[in-house]
Design an enzyme around this catalytic site. Sequence first.
Site, mmCIF file in Angstrom:
data_model
loop_
_atom_site.group_PDB
_atom_site.id
_atom_site.type_symbol
_atom_site.label_atom_id
_atom_site.label_comp_id
_atom_site.label_asym_id
_atom_site.label_seq_id
_atom_site.Cartn_x
_atom_site.Cartn_y
_atom_site.Cartn_z
ATOM 1 N N THR A 331 0.849 -1.184 -0.080
ATOM 2 C CA THR A 331 0.112 0.082 0.159
ATOM 3 C C THR A 331 0.798 1.198 -0.157
ATOM 4 O OG1 THR A 331 0.028 0.133 2.307
ATOM 5 C CG2 THR A 331 -1.947 -1.159 1.432
ATOM 6 N N ASP A 332 0.448 2.385 -0.463
ATOM 7 C CA ASP A 332 0.955 3.640 -0.136
ATOM 8 C C ASP A 332 0.677 3.811 1.424
ATOM 9 O OD1 ASP A 332 1.981 6.229 -0.423
ATOM 10 O OD2 ASP A 332 0.946 6.602 -2.190
ATOM 11 N N TRP A 333 1.151 4.768 1.927
ATOM 12 C CA TRP A 333 1.206 4.785 3.380
ATOM 13 C C TRP A 333 -0.420 5.185 3.811
ATOM 14 C CZ3 TRP A 333 5.095 2.547 2.002
ATOM 15 C CH2 TRP A 333 6.129 2.217 2.806
#
Length: 836
Positions: A331-333
């Site tokens: 995931t992106d953060w």
Amino acid sequence: MVLFTSKLAASCLSLGIFAGAAQGQNITNDSYFYGQSPPVYPSPQMPGSLKWQVAHEKAVALVSQMTIEEKANITVGFAPSNGCSGVTGSVPRLGWEGLCLADAGQGLRATDYVNAYPAGIHAGASWNRDLTLQRARHMGAEFRRKGVNVLLGPVIGGIGRVALGGRNWEAFSNDPYLCGKLGYETIKGIQEVGVTASVKRTYFYLSLDYPLVESGNSPIFLDYIANEQEDHRNPLIGGGDGGGAVGNEPTGWYPAVGNPNNYTVEALSSNVDDKTMHELYLWPFAEAVRAGAGSVMCSYQRLNNSYACHNSKAQNGLLKGELGFEGFIVTDWRALHAGVAAVEGGLDMAMPNGSTYWGAGGNNLVRMVQNGSVEETRITDMATRIVSTWYQMGQDNDFPSIGLPASYVTPHKSVRARDPVSQPILLQGAREGHVLVKNVNKTLPFKTPSMLSVFGYDSVAPPESNLAAPLGGYRLGFLSNYGFPWLAAIRYPFTNPGPIAPNGTLITGGGSGGVAPPYISAPLDALQERAYKDGTQIFYDAVANNPAVHAESDACLVFINAYATESVDREALYDDYSDALVINVANKCANTIVIIHNAGIRLVDQWIDHPNVTALIFAHLPGQDSGRSVVSLLYGDESPSGKLPYTVARNESQYNVQVAHPEGEFFRFPQDNFTEGVYIDYKDFDQKNATPRYEFGFGLTYTTFSYSNLATLIKQGANTSSTAPASRISEGGQDSLWEVIATVSATITNTGDVTAKEVAQLYVHIPGGPVKQLRGFEKVEIVAGESADVTFSLTRKDLSEWSVQEQAWMLQQGSYNVWVGASSRDLPLAGEVTIG
């Protein structure tokens, strides 16, 4: 076996994907959108084929010794005790220490003893495959020396669909072919030195020693796939002013997503039809996977109204299925918005932690298996993909320990990652990303100027470059915008820092893609050093907007910039202050040369036809050797050789896609319908027969070139059937799609008196598609008076269109128009490739 969507379902999707007008009140329930993104289950297990076979076998052997708790533990992040952007869980009893992930695609961010490389847009403007490969090798080596396992880059999507996009500068180009080819070389170079490339866009990370709030550090907020703007990239959680808690995180830890209303506004949905997805947005990712990318980062936004990180069509169907991706999806953060759905949708790693969905240490994943919601084989595959990538990059043997301290104001061991052999690559990379677009009567290069006058806020070095400064702009690319409280750009309501960086020369954009320079060579500094050697008089004024100009000036150099940053989209493609500065100088100086450090497209029509504006350079974002590189070009030490990786319009209205905002019935579920299809940038200009100011692929040198001897050839024995021959799916897709079926060749002659590099470009018309599409480029250096031959290879995929009905790349029978020349609109050679 992967259960792919039926042809009928995919066809219907392509016709009916765009959210129509709702009747009555605002939509308040996600169920309204169910079915717009077709389900593709189960998630394909890692093939472990070809180049990944040995790594896969080792990973299977190691993971088979792990308990379900240990497997779940390595799929989620933990609060770093060091300067990594994120760290995974570990399995100490088996000797697996976990992974360190860190930004970014232009160099290791927010640390010391590393280089600041030219940005993605700058490398894109070079159109130089080999130089891009070298840039990646040297940059990747610095990440390795610092003990970083996963480099969060390169950026190959967004593709620049929205000209005002705040992060367009991080990617290579608005064209998927150019972006894909340079992305391929970048991934290859990074991974050759043993660091995993995570294909994406990126996120913010603030180190532990400078917390946003008392509760601790905060990774803040792109990515696979179709993330094309910053506005509403994340959901705005209702009931707070930007500091509301989300999940099990402490209050104040999620500063970028709050809003004072009592309802949540979901992230923007990029609504993309099947044909456009394949021919535009998926294209560079296919190149990335073919290069062997070990990781792909899923994006923040919704894709066809399903969050990208649990979108089964995108992750299971396209990436892991159709493209045969072997690595792991991260995931992106804080882009995790589901539990079971994300697991089954193909996600393999959640950063920076498991939140309430996967749980601390992945404990909720364990419960999912125990209660029968998820098969343990899926958790095993997630762990296997992560560990396989570790083995594939050779990180199990003598990999350096992490050299990123949590604090730079307390004693720590320094790891000096810079290597002197990188210097020529940094300087040459900076040079070749400059694009000369106007040069009246050979104004440039300088001969022997007696007096130069230098103007503009962009000519000088920023007043501060200090890693140790609390919340310093050093960390997020705000060095030239140091007066702006950059936290305001990433907190609700997202204040825009404005169109320029007024506090010094711009070498990088803002956000997690920003770089950490060991020094900054500013234009004025480099010019004064040259003046010292040549005995030239230098006058300068980096402050006044209407400066006095010495009447004896041989030339006046005006340095301006165009700023862009993560979290907010740009306000405009020009700014009145900088335009006034140019006009004011040009009104007083008969030889005015403009240099723009631009983090994206910058319009110039306010002054480009001024009779005293004799030359213009788009200098993009050169990294640390900015001044040194531009001065070497101004004085003719080397000829400019960059070409525009985008189209420069005459006014903003010529661009057909604007930033989308929540409105009407869809206010709580913002929609962005990609109704323009593949027709962005030059394809849109060609379709409308609109005349740009400077076309895609354009750029001048200090010499002239002629083109001749066009020849086309169908490769002997090539299969030219409409449907690709049956073949295995390996990294990048069906093998037969990559088979070369035709070549196009031409001769380029340097007809001037200066040795220079030329970028020869091949464009193809696929019947039924855009007027022309880039399908080849070669950069060659040619001595004055001599010639060079270039040959372009065309694969089956290069000449195919995506058929929604057949769910396959289809090659048409008949003639394809082809052109070769110096830009998308300077194509002196025309011919045909005949199939069938």
